[in-house]
Design a protein around this motif. Sequence first.
Motif, short mmCIF file in Angstrom:
data_model
loop_
_atom_site.label_atom_id
_atom_site.label_comp_id
_atom_site.label_asym_id
_atom_site.label_seq_id
_atom_site.Cartn_x
_atom_site.Cartn_y
_atom_site.Cartn_z
N HIS A 148 11.12 84.01 10.89
CA HIS A 148 12.17 83.26 11.42
C HIS A 148 13.04 82.94 10.10
CE1 HIS A 148 9.76 79.67 9.43
NE2 HIS A 148 10.70 79.17 9.40
N CYS A 149 14.32 82.40 10.30
CA CYS A 149 15.18 81.90 9.37
C CYS A 149 15.79 80.54 10.15
CB CYS A 149 16.10 83.00 9.14
SG CYS A 149 17.47 83.35 10.18
N ALA A 150 16.26 79.76 9.09
CA ALA A 150 16.68 78.30 9.75
C ALA A 150 15.63 78.06 10.68
CB ALA A 150 18.14 78.27 10.53
N SER A 151 15.77 77.56 11.79
CA SER A 151 14.78 77.32 12.93
C SER A 151 14.93 78.25 13.91
CB SER A 151 14.81 75.89 13.43
OG SER A 151 14.10 75.04 12.20
N LEU A 152 15.34 79.32 13.91
CA LEU A 152 15.16 80.45 14.91
C LEU A 152 13.81 81.13 14.71
CD1 LEU A 152 18.91 81.71 14.31
CD2 LEU A 152 18.05 80.10 16.02
N PHE A 153 13.06 80.92 15.61
CA PHE A 153 11.75 81.45 15.59
C PHE A 153 11.44 82.78 16.61
CE2 PHE A 153 11.42 77.15 14.22
CZ PHE A 153 10.34 77.16 13.06
N PRO A 154 10.80 83.57 16.22
CA PRO A 154 10.40 84.82 16.99
C PRO A 154 10.36 84.63 18.48
CG PRO A 154 9.45 85.00 14.81
CD PRO A 154 9.99 83.63 14.85
N GLY A 155 10.79 85.09 19.37
CA GLY A 155 10.72 84.82 20.86
C GLY A 155 11.09 83.47 21.18
N HIS A 156 11.66 82.79 20.86
CA HIS A 156 12.21 81.36 21.12
C HIS A 156 13.30 81.51 21.83
CE1 HIS A 156 13.06 77.24 21.04
NE2 HIS A 156 11.79 76.92 20.66
N PRO A 157 13.64 80.87 22.86
CA PRO A 157 14.77 80.70 23.54
C PRO A 157 16.00 80.53 23.23
CG PRO A 157 13.13 79.38 25.02
CD PRO A 157 12.48 79.63 23.35
N VAL A 158 16.13 79.65 22.09
CA VAL A 158 17.22 79.51 21.12
C VAL A 158 17.88 80.74 20.47
CG1 VAL A 158 16.78 76.94 20.78
CG2 VAL A 158 16.32 78.74 19.20
N LEU A 159 17.14 81.73 20.21
CA LEU A 159 17.87 82.91 19.84
C LEU A 159 18.89 83.63 20.69
CD1 LEU A 159 14.64 85.11 18.81
CD2 LEU A 159 15.94 83.60 17.50
N GLU A 160 18.94 82.98 22.13
CA GLU A 160 19.97 83.51 22.92
C GLU A 160 21.16 82.47 22.92
OE1 GLU A 160 19.67 86.46 24.58
OE2 GLU A 160 17.51 86.53 23.52
N ALA A 161 21.25 81.43 22.27
CA ALA A 161 22.18 80.48 22.45
C ALA A 161 23.61 81.24 22.04
CB ALA A 161 21.97 79.48 21.42
N ARG A 162 24.51 81.02 22.64
CA ARG A 162 25.83 81.56 22.41
C ARG A 162 26.92 80.57 22.60
NH1 ARG A 162 22.77 84.76 20.99
NH2 ARG A 162 22.76 86.89 21.75
N ASP A 163 28.13 80.68 22.02
CA ASP A 163 29.23 79.73 22.27
C ASP A 163 28.70 78.25 21.61
OD1 ASP A 163 30.89 81.70 23.15
OD2 ASP A 163 30.18 81.36 25.06
N ALA A 164 28.07 78.37 20.44
CA ALA A 164 27.33 77.05 20.17
C ALA A 164 27.32 77.00 18.60
CB ALA A 164 26.09 76.59 20.70
N ILE A 165 27.46 75.92 18.01
CA ILE A 165 27.45 76.02 16.57
C ILE A 165 25.94 75.54 16.34
CG2 ILE A 165 28.10 74.65 14.60
CD1 ILE A 165 30.88 74.29 15.67
N ALA A 166 25.30 74.54 16.81
CA ALA A 166 24.12 73.90 16.43
C ALA A 166 23.30 73.74 17.87
CB ALA A 166 24.05 72.95 15.56
N VAL A 167 21.95 73.86 17.71
CA VAL A 167 21.42 73.68 19.05
C VAL A 167 20.16 72.91 18.71
CG1 VAL A 167 22.27 75.46 20.43
CG2 VAL A 167 20.33 75.85 18.89
N ALA A 168 19.56 72.08 19.73
CA ALA A 168 18.14 71.69 19.68
C ALA A 168 17.03 72.70 19.89
CB ALA A 168 18.05 70.66 20.45
N VAL A 169 15.99 72.40 18.72
CA VAL A 169 14.85 73.28 19.35
C VAL A 169 13.89 72.62 19.50
CG1 VAL A 169 13.34 74.78 17.70
CG2 VAL A 169 15.72 74.97 17.46
#
Length: 243
Positions: A148-169
């Motif tokens: 993982h890097c930042a708070s983007l973890f393997p298999g996590h739904p936020v990996l698919e975030a688009r058209d966004a700067i920051a998202v909740a995890v």
Amino acid sequence: MTAPDVRRHDDADVLVGDVASALLDRLEAAQARGEVPQIGLTGGSIADQLHRELARRAPDSAVDWSRVVFWWGDERFVPRDSEDRNARQAREALLDHVGIDEANVHEVPASDEVVTAEEAAEAYSATMRSEGAGFFEVLMLGIGPDGHCASLFPGHPVLEARDAIAVAVHDSPKPPPDRVTLTFEAMDRCRAVWFIASGEGKADAVARALAPDGSIEETPARGVRGDETVWWLDAPAASGLPT
């Protein structure tokens, strides 16, 4: 975007010293061009060592720290005074010692300031839209043993975030469970992305991130590239790479 530049160092102390020198040189050059460089900080033990080294060298550097803008690639959604906050770690090791302009320090709102991580992500995104340069001079990132890097973890739904700067995890596999992270799209807007990794525990993840084949879903660190991408590694962290 060019292929990643892999820089190997004998040990963590040499690694930290070389990253500190390169960052100071880069900030000095940007300020000499009349720019106010914007950088993204990370957390973790090797980042803490780097921050302390930067603070130690600050009196002998030409960097005007009051003309550097600070962001974070991710933050734990905890109270502002929590020891888990990346921003608190950076303040104690670096920012409290180098003459910053507080108006240039952009923290993610804490859990005692807003109710939800979604609100924190929205507020951070709004600040980046209004105060950001549109790109980072340098974004520093770590890599976890799981890739993982930042708070983007393997298999996590936020990996698919688009058209966004920051998202909740939520439901982070690494505590605390609630966080705010920049998205891939936001992190790719960089003149330079610097991954910094130390220790044998990172070797497998580093090898997967730099392998010719592999998926971002399994190793999210594969998904971040700047105009320049550098992997700063000590010998143990690089031990899984081809010689």
